[in-house]
Structure formats: C-alpha cells, structure tokens
Motif scaffolding. Sequence first.
Motif, PDB file in Angstrom:
ATOM      1  N   GLY A   1       0.906  -1.268   0.027  1.00  0.00           N
ATOM      2  CA  GLY A   1       0.004   0.061   0.071  1.00  0.00           C
ATOM      3  C   GLY A   1       0.936   1.385  -0.049  1.00  0.00           C
ATOM      4  N   ILE A   2       1.900   1.175  -0.413  1.00  0.00           N
ATOM      5  CA  ILE A   2       3.210   2.262  -0.665  1.00  0.00           C
ATOM      6  C   ILE A   2       3.710   2.431  -1.827  1.00  0.00           C
ATOM      7  N   GLU A   3       3.312   3.354  -2.676  1.00  0.00           N
ATOM      8  CA  GLU A   3       4.109   3.145  -4.104  1.00  0.00           C
ATOM      9  C   GLU A   3       4.453   4.560  -4.459  1.00  0.00           C
ATOM     10  N   LYS A   4       5.370   4.698  -5.527  1.00  0.00           N
ATOM     11  CA  LYS A   4       6.063   5.839  -5.918  1.00  0.00           C
ATOM     12  C   LYS A   4       5.561   5.969  -7.410  1.00  0.00           C
ATOM     13  N   ILE A   5       4.972   6.937  -7.787  1.00  0.00           N
ATOM     14  CA  ILE A   5       4.440   7.521  -9.095  1.00  0.00           C
ATOM     15  C   ILE A   5       4.840   8.670  -9.700  1.00  0.00           C
ATOM     16  N   SER A   6       5.394   8.259 -10.930  1.00  0.00           N
ATOM     17  CA  SER A   6       6.045   9.335 -11.635  1.00  0.00           C
ATOM     18  C   SER A   6       5.066  10.394 -12.240  1.00  0.00           C
ATOM     19  N   ALA A   7       5.382  11.634 -12.435  1.00  0.00           N
ATOM     20  CA  ALA A   7       4.567  12.543 -13.131  1.00  0.00           C
ATOM     21  C   ALA A   7       3.929  11.933 -14.363  1.00  0.00           C
ATOM     22  N   LYS A   8       4.687  11.363 -15.346  1.00  0.00           N
ATOM     23  CA  LYS A   8       4.040  10.712 -16.427  1.00  0.00           C
ATOM     24  C   LYS A   8       3.156   9.805 -16.353  1.00  0.00           C
ATOM     25  N   THR A   9       3.334   8.779 -15.175  1.00  0.00           N
ATOM     26  CA  THR A   9       2.562   7.706 -15.112  1.00  0.00           C
ATOM     27  C   THR A   9       1.286   8.081 -14.281  1.00  0.00           C
ATOM     28  N   GLY A  10       1.694   9.301 -13.623  1.00  0.00           N
ATOM     29  CA  GLY A  10       0.384  10.080 -12.764  1.00  0.00           C
ATOM     30  C   GLY A  10      -0.744  10.323 -13.648  1.00  0.00           C
ATOM     31  N   LYS A  11      -0.412  11.083 -14.885  1.00  0.00           N
ATOM     32  CA  LYS A  11      -1.369  11.721 -15.772  1.00  0.00           C
ATOM     33  C   LYS A  11      -2.161  10.360 -16.296  1.00  0.00           C
ATOM     34  N   LEU A  12      -1.494   9.299 -16.664  1.00  0.00           N
ATOM     35  CA  LEU A  12      -2.187   8.297 -17.083  1.00  0.00           C
ATOM     36  C   LEU A  12      -3.088   7.652 -16.073  1.00  0.00           C
ATOM     37  N   LEU A  13      -2.568   7.578 -14.789  1.00  0.00           N
ATOM     38  CA  LEU A  13      -3.474   6.944 -13.802  1.00  0.00           C
ATOM     39  C   LEU A  13      -4.599   7.687 -13.241  1.00  0.00           C
ATOM     40  N   PHE A  14      -4.585   8.985 -13.495  1.00  0.00           N
ATOM     41  CA  PHE A  14      -5.824   9.856 -13.090  1.00  0.00           C
ATOM     42  C   PHE A  14      -6.729   9.766 -14.469  1.00  0.00           C
ATOM     43  N   ALA A  15      -6.206   9.777 -15.544  1.00  0.00           N
ATOM     44  CA  ALA A  15      -7.103   9.345 -16.695  1.00  0.00           C
ATOM     45  C   ALA A  15      -7.672   7.989 -16.461  1.00  0.00           C
ATOM     46  N   GLU A  16      -7.041   7.087 -16.230  1.00  0.00           N
ATOM     47  CA  GLU A  16      -7.819   5.882 -16.066  1.00  0.00           C
ATOM     48  C   GLU A  16      -8.731   5.880 -14.909  1.00  0.00           C
ATOM     49  N   LEU A  17      -8.348   6.345 -13.817  1.00  0.00           N
ATOM     50  CA  LEU A  17      -9.185   6.398 -12.938  1.00  0.00           C
ATOM     51  C   LEU A  17     -10.630   7.149 -12.992  1.00  0.00           C
ATOM     52  N   ASN A  18     -10.500   8.403 -13.893  1.00  0.00           N
ATOM     53  CA  ASN A  18     -11.598   9.212 -14.215  1.00  0.00           C
ATOM     54  C   ASN A  18     -12.525   8.466 -14.970  1.00  0.00           C
ATOM     55  N   GLY A  19     -11.956   7.655 -16.180  1.00  0.00           N
ATOM     56  CA  GLY A  19     -12.808   6.851 -16.721  1.00  0.00           C
ATOM     57  C   GLY A  19     -13.697   5.807 -16.202  1.00  0.00           C
ATOM     58  N   MET A  20     -12.712   4.979 -15.119  1.00  0.00           N
ATOM     59  CA  MET A  20     -13.424   4.035 -14.382  1.00  0.00           C
ATOM     60  C   MET A  20     -14.633   4.676 -13.701  1.00  0.00           C
ATOM     61  N   MET A  21     -14.327   5.627 -12.887  1.00  0.00           N
ATOM     62  CA  MET A  21     -15.426   6.256 -11.921  1.00  0.00           C
ATOM     63  C   MET A  21     -16.647   7.009 -12.614  1.00  0.00           C
ATOM     64  N   LYS A  22     -16.757   6.955 -13.975  1.00  0.00           N
ATOM     65  CA  LYS A  22     -17.784   7.389 -14.701  1.00  0.00           C
ATOM     66  C   LYS A  22     -18.944   6.275 -14.627  1.00  0.00           C
ATOM     67  N   VAL A  23     -18.593   5.066 -14.414  1.00  0.00           N
ATOM     68  CA  VAL A  23     -19.549   3.869 -14.376  1.00  0.00           C
ATOM     69  C   VAL A  23     -19.532   3.599 -12.926  1.00  0.00           C
ATOM     70  N   ARG A  24     -20.724   3.530 -12.433  1.00  0.00           N
ATOM     71  CA  ARG A  24     -21.085   3.314 -10.976  1.00  0.00           C
ATOM     72  C   ARG A  24     -20.688   1.948 -10.406  1.00  0.00           C
ATOM     73  N   GLU A  25     -20.503   0.814 -11.426  1.00  0.00           N
ATOM     74  CA  GLU A  25     -20.356  -0.247 -10.806  1.00  0.00           C
ATOM     75  C   GLU A  25     -18.663  -0.196 -10.254  1.00  0.00           C
ATOM     76  N   HIS A  26     -18.050   0.708 -10.765  1.00  0.00           N
ATOM     77  CA  HIS A  26     -16.612   0.785 -10.438  1.00  0.00           C
ATOM     78  C   HIS A  26     -16.115   1.817  -9.069  1.00  0.00           C
ATOM     79  N   PHE A  27     -17.110   2.195  -8.597  1.00  0.00           N
ATOM     80  CA  PHE A  27     -17.241   2.914  -7.183  1.00  0.00           C
ATOM     81  C   PHE A  27     -16.241   2.246  -6.106  1.00  0.00           C
TER      82      PHE A  27
END
Length: 273
Positions: free
Chosen positions: A177-203
């Motif tokens: 539960g402890i991770e280091k995330i780069s700026a480049k991957t962070g951008k991809l990560l938040f885009a992925e999470l944003n897409g996932m959370m548009k669907v209620r079943e991923h809440f």
Amino acid sequence: MKNETNRPPIAVILAAGIGSRLSPLTDNCPKSLLTVGGSVILERMIRNCLSCGMSQFVLVLGHMEDEIKQFVDKTFRDIHVTYVINERYRDTNTGYSLMLAASAIGTAEFVKFDADVVFDVKILRKLLDDDHADVLCIDQNIALEDEEVKVITDDQMQVIEIGKTVDPKLALGESIGIEKISAKTGKLLFAELNGMMKVREHFQDYYEAAYARLVDKGSVFRAIDITGLNWTEIDTVKDFTAANAMFETSITTVSRGQKKAIDEAAEKQTITM
C-alpha cells in the motif's frame, strides 16, 4: 537518494474510510488517529515522510474529516497540507479517493500511502532511493489469501499482474500500500481512474485496479522487496494488537543526516567495546 537534489515527491495519504472492522475502537475515532506504539498512526506516517525530506502532503478525507484536520493542523504547523474531501466515502473505495486527489497533485511525482499502514521509515527510504520511476513495495513473507493485493513479477521485478484476484501460487508477494508514481504515469493513472469512475459499478474498486489496467496497456511498474522490514496494515482488532506488538516505541522526526550520525556513533561504540 535522487530526491535529495530534486524536488521531493508529494505524500498522498488516503484516509477517507470508516474502518468498521475495527469497531469498537473506531466508533468515536478515525482509524488513522488510533495510537500504535505510543504514536498516532497518521503522525507516524507524516513524521516518516518528514524524515525523508517530504514536506508537501495531500490528505484525502471523508469519515470524521474534521477530527483528522484538527489533529494534523495542531500537530504539524510547518508543513504544506492540502485536504481533499471524498463526500461519497460511504459508497466508494480507494480508487475513487485517489482520483479526487488529481488536481491537488497536478503534475508532481508522488508517493501514495494507505492511511492504515504502519511502517518502518527504512521502507520509505528504500522506495525513494530506487532509481525506477514507478515502484511499489512488496513483502514476500506473507501468507497470501483473498484479502491481500498480490503481485506477479518477471525476473527483473517488473510487475506483470497486480490485484486481489491474482493467483497466490504465482505471486511473488503482497503489495503493502505504498507506491511511488512518476508525473508521467500519474497523468495516465488519473485518466484511467476518471474513466473508471464514470461507471457506478467501479465505485468500489481499489486503486490497484487502475494499476492493473495500466500494466495491461504497457505501463512499467517495478517492485522492490521490503521483506524483513517492519510494516503492518490495520484492518481488524487483531491487526491492531499485532501492530502494537511490532511497534513498541513512539516516533520522532529524524533526518537522514541525524540518522547517519546516530548510526556512526553506535558503530564506534561497538568497536570500542
């Protein structure tokens, strides 16, 4: 440590959950404010970060947010803290909470912490010292069952699979539960999470589900082995008891330079004796 000459990463702490499995300990106290080994869990985490030169924090809160804010503001007066509130903490999970931190993090590198993990500062130092951009900590000395977030790697410690549904027979260990995330991957990560959370079943998805999606799309995450160093996740009263047995003393903020001087003095004393 490469972050001693560059801007240290932001510490992102997910502390929105209720901690119902710790009842009655959490009936009137947020899980992150329970005391382990003489120190509040969240205090130990923040002091570990300060010891590693990290002074910017993003805290994602939900359950009993005011109590946590008051504790942090009173205990730490000289750090930069941004509070992000997950208003839907009762029907969402860590993936949703991490998504909400995106604007507060911006384009910075960050280290993400689950607020219920108590850990030796050596783990964080090892993580920050690693030259790879995106890194997660794993422990091989864990009995892997359904509850654990399991990690499969190749022989170069590159993550192939991550998640609770990973076959434990193929897994190298548990992600703590402890991770280091780069700026480049962070951008991809938040885009992925944003897409996932548009669907209620991923809440109710954990943030590791987004990591797994990025791995499938070619993002490279490395694992570092922290086996043998003290850490524990606190989900139950049994976990809480075990944590107090593992961490018996309170924490103070000790910089790397101070720690080096202490170790050198102890070594000289041993040689003299």
